[in-house]
Design an enzyme around this catalytic site. Structure first.
Site, mmCIF file in Angstrom:
data_model
loop_
_atom_site.group_PDB
_atom_site.id
_atom_site.type_symbol
_atom_site.label_atom_id
_atom_site.label_comp_id
_atom_site.label_asym_id
_atom_site.label_seq_id
_atom_site.Cartn_x
_atom_site.Cartn_y
_atom_site.Cartn_z
ATOM 1 N N ARG A 141 -7.381 -0.366 16.979
ATOM 2 C CA ARG A 141 -7.775 -0.019 15.616
ATOM 3 C C ARG A 141 -8.822 -1.059 15.240
ATOM 4 O O ARG A 141 -9.807 -1.194 15.957
ATOM 5 C CB ARG A 141 -6.567 0.054 14.667
ATOM 6 N N LYS B 67 0.812 -1.236 0.000
ATOM 7 C CA LYS B 67 0.000 0.000 0.000
ATOM 8 C C LYS B 67 0.833 1.268 0.000
ATOM 9 O O LYS B 67 0.425 2.265 -0.588
ATOM 10 C CB LYS B 67 -0.991 -0.002 1.167
#
Ligand SMILES: *Cc1c(COP(=O)(O)O)cnc(C)c1O
Length: 359
Positions: free
Chosen positions: A131, A36
């Protein structure tokens, strides 16, 4: 060649990937390469696959689709929970996705059934970094429901630490992931293929002799790209930390006073609470490089030896050089951090070139 640009050493990236695939392979751990930070740059992804990386992880379906169009055939893992608005695309293009919401699992299952496919799901477990992830106490009913959806294939459990609160993988949280995996296998009389222990932040724990337990999979980005672990930014032994460098060009070089003059207010990129920038030492040369916040995260740049970064705005990087003086047109090489790399890859103003062979 035009600047700014990222110089990408594919041979060094190949070495990093091969080294980690082999090192972790000895411990029974497979690697998904997370591209990414490079926006799924196909040259890098192909290099990883050639080095033995068995699958590719990406946070955005757009990138997975682009990699598919480029002819890549290894399985693709969506490492961020699918958006409900994108489940059709996720089922069509990603073999597996990371999940933490029942509503999304239901939507994936319905879409996969419609498309006549079976979609793999990795259930993410919250183990302290706050998260993504299902709280461990809530796991069992989600697994039960997932198993009742025949168009889904439960790949196992995963967790992600280090990214939100910098929580380190350790003996306690990693043993918890193994324990949950084994408990679910017993409870539902099945075998879960993956126990995905985390990301590059897991490497120091493993290198220090941490017991992998059931962990047989990691999702690695930073370690492959930059040769560093994210929690302390320390170099991983045996890997290149200079596989990717950022090159910028000097557009002004002058001897200037070390102290700014006039009344001071805030600068465009300073936080309102930041202290005023300190004055520099006297007698050093200042230079401006054509590189700024629109190209890179300047805080994530390591300058060449003898060069100090004094500040940055949208389009200018101000540096001081102690030794040899910089001249207009000179190029300077910087080591990008993960965030600097991510922004440089995202900026339309930063070029890329591949440097193969020794240099
Ligand atoms: C970004 C990310 C990774 C890769 O992290 P690195 O620190 O670059 O190795 C792995 N898993 C998830 C879920 C991620 O979001």
């Amino acid at each position: 060649m035009s600047a700014p640009r990222l110089e990408i050493h594919l041979e060094r990236l190949h070495h990093n990937a091969r080294t980690l695939v082999e090192r972790l392979g000895h411990q029974g751990i497979a690697v998904t390469g997370v591209s990414k930070a490079t926006l799924g740059l196909v040259e890098i992804v192909r290099t990883w696959v050639a080095a033995g990386v068995g699958s590719i992880g990406e946070a955005r379906i757009e990138t997975i689709e682009a990699l598919g169009r480029s002819g890549l055939t290894v399985p693709m893992l969506l490492i961020r929970s699918p958006m409900l608005s994108q489940v059709e695309r996720v089922v069509a293009h990603a073999a597996i996705s990371c999940n933490s919401e029942l509503a999304v699992l239901e939507a994936l299952a319905a879409t996969a059934a419609q498309q006549g496919l079976r979609h793999g799901v990795l259930l993410m477990v919250e183990l302290g970094d706050l998260r993504e992830g299902i709280m461990p106490v809530d796991l069992e009913p989600v697994v039960q429901r997932t198993l009742a959806l025949p168009s889904l294939r439960l790949m196992g459990l995963g967790t992600n630490l280090g990214c939100q609160h910098g929580i380190a993988p350790d003996a306690t949280n990693m043993a918890e992931l193994s324990r949950l995996t084994t408990a679910l296998e017993r409870r539902f009389a099945l075998r879960l293929p993956w126990c995905s222990g985390g990301n590059s932040a897991n490497l120091p724990w493993l290198a220090a002799g941490g017991d992998p337990g059931r962990i047989n999979h990691l999702r690695l980005g930073e370690a492959l790209l930059l040769g560093r672990e994210p929690l302390g930014r320390t170099a991983i032994p045996g890997l290149y930390t200079n596989a990717i460098t950022l090159v910028a060009e000097v557009i002004e070089a002058k001897a200037k006073p070390s102290q700014a003059w006039g009344e001071r207010g805030l600068t465009s990129f300073a936080s309102p609470t930041a202290a005023a920038q300190p004055d520099g030492p006297p007698g050093v040369q200042r230079a401006l490089l054509a590189l700024g916040e629109q190209d890179v995260d300047p805080a994530g740049l390591t300058p060449p030896v003898g060069v100090t970064i004094r500040g940055a705005s949208s389009d200018h990087l101000v540096v001081e050089s102690a030794g040899s003086s910089l001249r207009v047109g000179d190029e300077q090489h910087f080591q990008p951090s993960y965030s600097a790399l991510l922004r440089a890859m995202t900026s339309p103003f930063v070029g890329r070139c591949f440097v193969d062979g020794p240099c």
